[in-house]
Design a protein around this motif. Structure first.
Motif, PDB file in Angstrom:
ATOM      1  N   GLY A  98       1.247  -1.148  -0.414  1.00  0.00           N
ATOM      2  CA  GLY A  98       0.180   0.083  -0.208  1.00  0.00           C
ATOM      3  C   GLY A  98       0.622   1.117   0.244  1.00  0.00           C
ATOM      4  O   GLY A  98       0.439   2.011   0.041  1.00  0.00           O
ATOM      5  N   LEU A  99       2.115   1.112  -0.231  1.00  0.00           N
ATOM      6  CA  LEU A  99       2.866   2.060  -0.307  1.00  0.00           C
ATOM      7  C   LEU A  99       3.347   3.229  -1.275  1.00  0.00           C
ATOM      8  O   LEU A  99       4.002   4.086  -1.810  1.00  0.00           O
ATOM      9  CB  LEU A  99       4.404   2.103  -0.111  1.00  0.00           C
ATOM     10  CG  LEU A  99       4.942   0.990   1.208  1.00  0.00           C
ATOM     11  CD1 LEU A  99       5.922   0.807   1.815  1.00  0.00           C
ATOM     12  CD2 LEU A  99       3.941   2.618   2.818  1.00  0.00           C
ATOM     13  N   LEU A 100       3.038   2.473  -2.866  1.00  0.00           N
ATOM     14  CA  LEU A 100       2.816   2.297  -4.215  1.00  0.00           C
ATOM     15  C   LEU A 100       1.563   2.246  -4.702  1.00  0.00           C
ATOM     16  O   LEU A 100       0.244   1.752  -4.673  1.00  0.00           O
ATOM     17  CB  LEU A 100       3.730   2.021  -4.949  1.00  0.00           C
ATOM     18  CG  LEU A 100       5.587   2.538  -4.751  1.00  0.00           C
ATOM     19  CD1 LEU A 100       6.479   1.457  -5.407  1.00  0.00           C
ATOM     20  CD2 LEU A 100       5.477   3.966  -4.185  1.00  0.00           C
ATOM     21  N   SER A 101       1.691   2.988  -5.643  1.00  0.00           N
ATOM     22  CA  SER A 101       0.319   2.712  -7.021  1.00  0.00           C
ATOM     23  C   SER A 101       0.487   2.855  -8.441  1.00  0.00           C
ATOM     24  O   SER A 101       1.817   3.982  -8.284  1.00  0.00           O
ATOM     25  CB  SER A 101      -1.191   3.638  -6.361  1.00  0.00           C
ATOM     26  OG  SER A 101      -0.643   5.363  -6.545  1.00  0.00           O
ATOM     27  N   ARG A 102       0.024   1.917  -9.251  1.00  0.00           N
ATOM     28  CA  ARG A 102       0.267   2.339 -10.184  1.00  0.00           C
ATOM     29  C   ARG A 102      -0.690   2.506 -11.690  1.00  0.00           C
ATOM     30  O   ARG A 102      -2.108   2.200 -10.614  1.00  0.00           O
ATOM     31  CB  ARG A 102       0.608   1.027 -10.905  1.00  0.00           C
ATOM     32  CG  ARG A 102       1.720   0.589 -10.117  1.00  0.00           C
ATOM     33  CD  ARG A 102       2.735  -0.596 -11.086  1.00  0.00           C
ATOM     34  NE  ARG A 102       2.799  -1.184 -10.144  1.00  0.00           N
ATOM     35  CZ  ARG A 102       3.401  -2.977 -10.750  1.00  0.00           C
ATOM     36  NH1 ARG A 102       4.329  -2.718 -11.452  1.00  0.00           N
ATOM     37  NH2 ARG A 102       3.634  -3.599  -9.354  1.00  0.00           N
ATOM     38  N   TYR A 103      -1.070   3.060 -12.135  1.00  0.00           N
ATOM     39  CA  TYR A 103      -2.190   3.141 -12.736  1.00  0.00           C
ATOM     40  C   TYR A 103      -1.556   3.606 -14.512  1.00  0.00           C
ATOM     41  O   TYR A 103      -0.466   4.294 -14.715  1.00  0.00           O
ATOM     42  CB  TYR A 103      -3.055   5.069 -12.690  1.00  0.00           C
ATOM     43  CG  TYR A 103      -2.095   6.217 -12.627  1.00  0.00           C
ATOM     44  CD1 TYR A 103      -2.304   6.894 -13.267  1.00  0.00           C
ATOM     45  CD2 TYR A 103      -1.166   6.116 -11.421  1.00  0.00           C
ATOM     46  CE1 TYR A 103      -1.373   8.076 -13.293  1.00  0.00           C
ATOM     47  CE2 TYR A 103      -1.112   7.411 -11.179  1.00  0.00           C
ATOM     48  CZ  TYR A 103      -1.329   8.318 -12.301  1.00  0.00           C
ATOM     49  OH  TYR A 103      -0.172   9.625 -12.278  1.00  0.00           O
ATOM     50  N   LEU A 104      -2.603   3.279 -15.386  1.00  0.00           N
ATOM     51  CA  LEU A 104      -2.416   3.812 -17.050  1.00  0.00           C
ATOM     52  C   LEU A 104      -1.995   5.355 -17.366  1.00  0.00           C
ATOM     53  O   LEU A 104      -2.799   6.317 -17.187  1.00  0.00           O
ATOM     54  CB  LEU A 104      -3.802   3.720 -17.907  1.00  0.00           C
ATOM     55  CG  LEU A 104      -3.250   1.533 -17.686  1.00  0.00           C
ATOM     56  CD1 LEU A 104      -4.783   1.556 -18.699  1.00  0.00           C
ATOM     57  CD2 LEU A 104      -2.047   1.402 -19.014  1.00  0.00           C
ATOM     58  N   CYS A 105      -0.989   5.042 -17.818  1.00  0.00           N
ATOM     59  CA  CYS A 105      -0.466   7.192 -18.481  1.00  0.00           C
ATOM     60  C   CYS A 105      -1.854   7.251 -19.053  1.00  0.00           C
ATOM     61  O   CYS A 105      -2.255   6.808 -19.953  1.00  0.00           O
ATOM     62  CB  CYS A 105       0.212   6.734 -19.256  1.00  0.00           C
ATOM     63  SG  CYS A 105       0.818   8.574 -20.113  1.00  0.00           S
ATOM     64  N   TYR A 145       1.997   4.678 -14.889  1.00  0.00           N
ATOM     65  CA  TYR A 145       2.729   5.473 -14.045  1.00  0.00           C
ATOM     66  C   TYR A 145       2.933   4.773 -12.238  1.00  0.00           C
ATOM     67  O   TYR A 145       2.080   3.979 -12.110  1.00  0.00           O
ATOM     68  CB  TYR A 145       2.253   7.013 -14.007  1.00  0.00           C
ATOM     69  CG  TYR A 145       2.454   7.769 -14.938  1.00  0.00           C
ATOM     70  CD1 TYR A 145       2.822   8.129 -16.264  1.00  0.00           C
ATOM     71  CD2 TYR A 145       1.306   8.654 -15.264  1.00  0.00           C
ATOM     72  CE1 TYR A 145       3.765   8.756 -16.787  1.00  0.00           C
ATOM     73  CE2 TYR A 145       1.053   9.792 -16.410  1.00  0.00           C
ATOM     74  CZ  TYR A 145       2.670   9.647 -17.448  1.00  0.00           C
ATOM     75  OH  TYR A 145       2.287  10.461 -18.104  1.00  0.00           O
ATOM     76  N   THR A 146       3.950   5.441 -11.689  1.00  0.00           N
ATOM     77  CA  THR A 146       3.873   4.734  -9.934  1.00  0.00           C
ATOM     78  C   THR A 146       3.649   5.989  -9.077  1.00  0.00           C
ATOM     79  O   THR A 146       4.752   6.799  -9.399  1.00  0.00           O
ATOM     80  CB  THR A 146       4.998   3.805  -9.639  1.00  0.00           C
ATOM     81  OG1 THR A 146       4.660   2.754 -10.943  1.00  0.00           O
ATOM     82  CG2 THR A 146       5.355   3.476  -8.789  1.00  0.00           C
ATOM     83  N   ASN A 147       3.239   5.695  -8.379  1.00  0.00           N
ATOM     84  CA  ASN A 147       2.986   7.765  -7.094  1.00  0.00           C
ATOM     85  C   ASN A 147       3.035   6.169  -5.847  1.00  0.00           C
ATOM     86  O   ASN A 147       2.728   5.372  -5.741  1.00  0.00           O
ATOM     87  CB  ASN A 147       1.476   7.799  -7.885  1.00  0.00           C
ATOM     88  CG  ASN A 147       1.116   8.527  -8.481  1.00  0.00           C
ATOM     89  OD1 ASN A 147       2.896   9.426  -9.235  1.00  0.00           O
ATOM     90  ND2 ASN A 147       0.395   8.967  -9.273  1.00  0.00           N
ATOM     91  N   VAL A 148       3.733   7.624  -5.161  1.00  0.00           N
ATOM     92  CA  VAL A 148       4.255   7.225  -4.055  1.00  0.00           C
ATOM     93  C   VAL A 148       2.570   7.384  -3.210  1.00  0.00           C
ATOM     94  O   VAL A 148       1.861   9.107  -3.067  1.00  0.00           O
ATOM     95  CB  VAL A 148       4.878   8.165  -3.178  1.00  0.00           C
ATOM     96  CG1 VAL A 148       4.862   7.818  -1.589  1.00  0.00           C
ATOM     97  CG2 VAL A 148       6.147   7.378  -3.708  1.00  0.00           C
ATOM     98  N   THR A 149       2.125   6.840  -2.691  1.00  0.00           N
ATOM     99  CA  THR A 149       0.180   6.296  -1.674  1.00  0.00           C
ATOM    100  C   THR A 149       0.242   7.430  -0.552  1.00  0.00           C
ATOM    101  O   THR A 149       1.972   7.776  -0.559  1.00  0.00           O
ATOM    102  CB  THR A 149      -0.042   5.507  -1.479  1.00  0.00           C
ATOM    103  OG1 THR A 149       0.675   4.814  -0.521  1.00  0.00           O
ATOM    104  CG2 THR A 149      -1.066   4.462  -2.467  1.00  0.00           C
ATOM    105  N   ASP A 150      -0.453   7.872  -0.132  1.00  0.00           N
ATOM    106  CA  ASP A 150      -0.434   8.723   1.670  1.00  0.00           C
ATOM    107  C   ASP A 150       0.306   7.835   2.351  1.00  0.00           C
ATOM    108  O   ASP A 150       1.522   8.109   3.372  1.00  0.00           O
ATOM    109  CB  ASP A 150      -2.005   9.434   1.746  1.00  0.00           C
ATOM    110  CG  ASP A 150      -2.289   9.978   0.943  1.00  0.00           C
ATOM    111  OD1 ASP A 150      -1.856  10.975  -0.023  1.00  0.00           O
ATOM    112  OD2 ASP A 150      -3.959  10.042   0.931  1.00  0.00           O
TER     113      ASP A 150
END
Length: 155
Positions: free
Chosen positions: A88-95, A103-108
């Motif tokens: 639960g520390l990162l999330s990925r989503y399509l560009c 894309y990979t983002n850091v979650t809250d």
């Protein structure tokens, strides 16, 4: 004369000392991050790199750029991203503009953990460099690293 009788070149000896310094510092950081935050040094580095990307055009890093920044292969980086996503520390989503890109983002939760771990990382790094600086073989390398602290990095 055998290979073991041949003295190491200055360049080879310097490389060995740099490897020794890196190993000592990484060992200190690894232990502190794991003990206090449940993170490996690579996990911390990945969270740190990804937390510095920004939204907007060319704001997200490609996996190769991330892999280069954390000194891992692309496949090892992908596995690391998956582990942190599972936690639960990162999330990925399509560009949104290129469906092939992810894309990979850091979650809250990831940002919170990173904020908690950053002082541990910084303090442990300084402590490890202080200890290494007392070793005459490593002191010149520690001084070189310390000089980077005040020098702006240019691309």
């Amino acid at each position: 004369m055998t290979a073991s009788d041949t003295p190491a070149t200055d360049l080879a000896q310097g490389w060995c000392m740099l490897s020794l310094l890196h190993s000592r510092i990484e060992g200190h950081i690894e232990g502190a991050l794991h003990t206090h935050h449940g993170l490996s040094a690579r996990e911390y580095a990945l969270l740190d790199v990804l937390s510095r990307q920004h939204d907007g055009d060319n704001g997200h890093l490609q996996m190769k750029q991330v892999a280069d920044a954390v000194a891992l292969s692309q496949s090892a980086t992908t596995r690391l991203v998956t582990r942190l996503e599972d936690r639960g520390l990162l999330s990925r989503y399509l560009c949104p503009t290129d469906r092939r890109g992810i894309y990979t983002n850091v979650t809250d939760a990831g940002n919170t953990l990173l904020r908690q771990a950053r002082p541990t990382y910084e303090a442990t790094l300084r402590e490890a460099l202080d200890v290494a600086g007392r070793d005459p073989r490593l002191a010149p390398l520690v001084a070189a690293v310390a000089s980077l602290e005040t020098s702006p990095l240019t691309a």
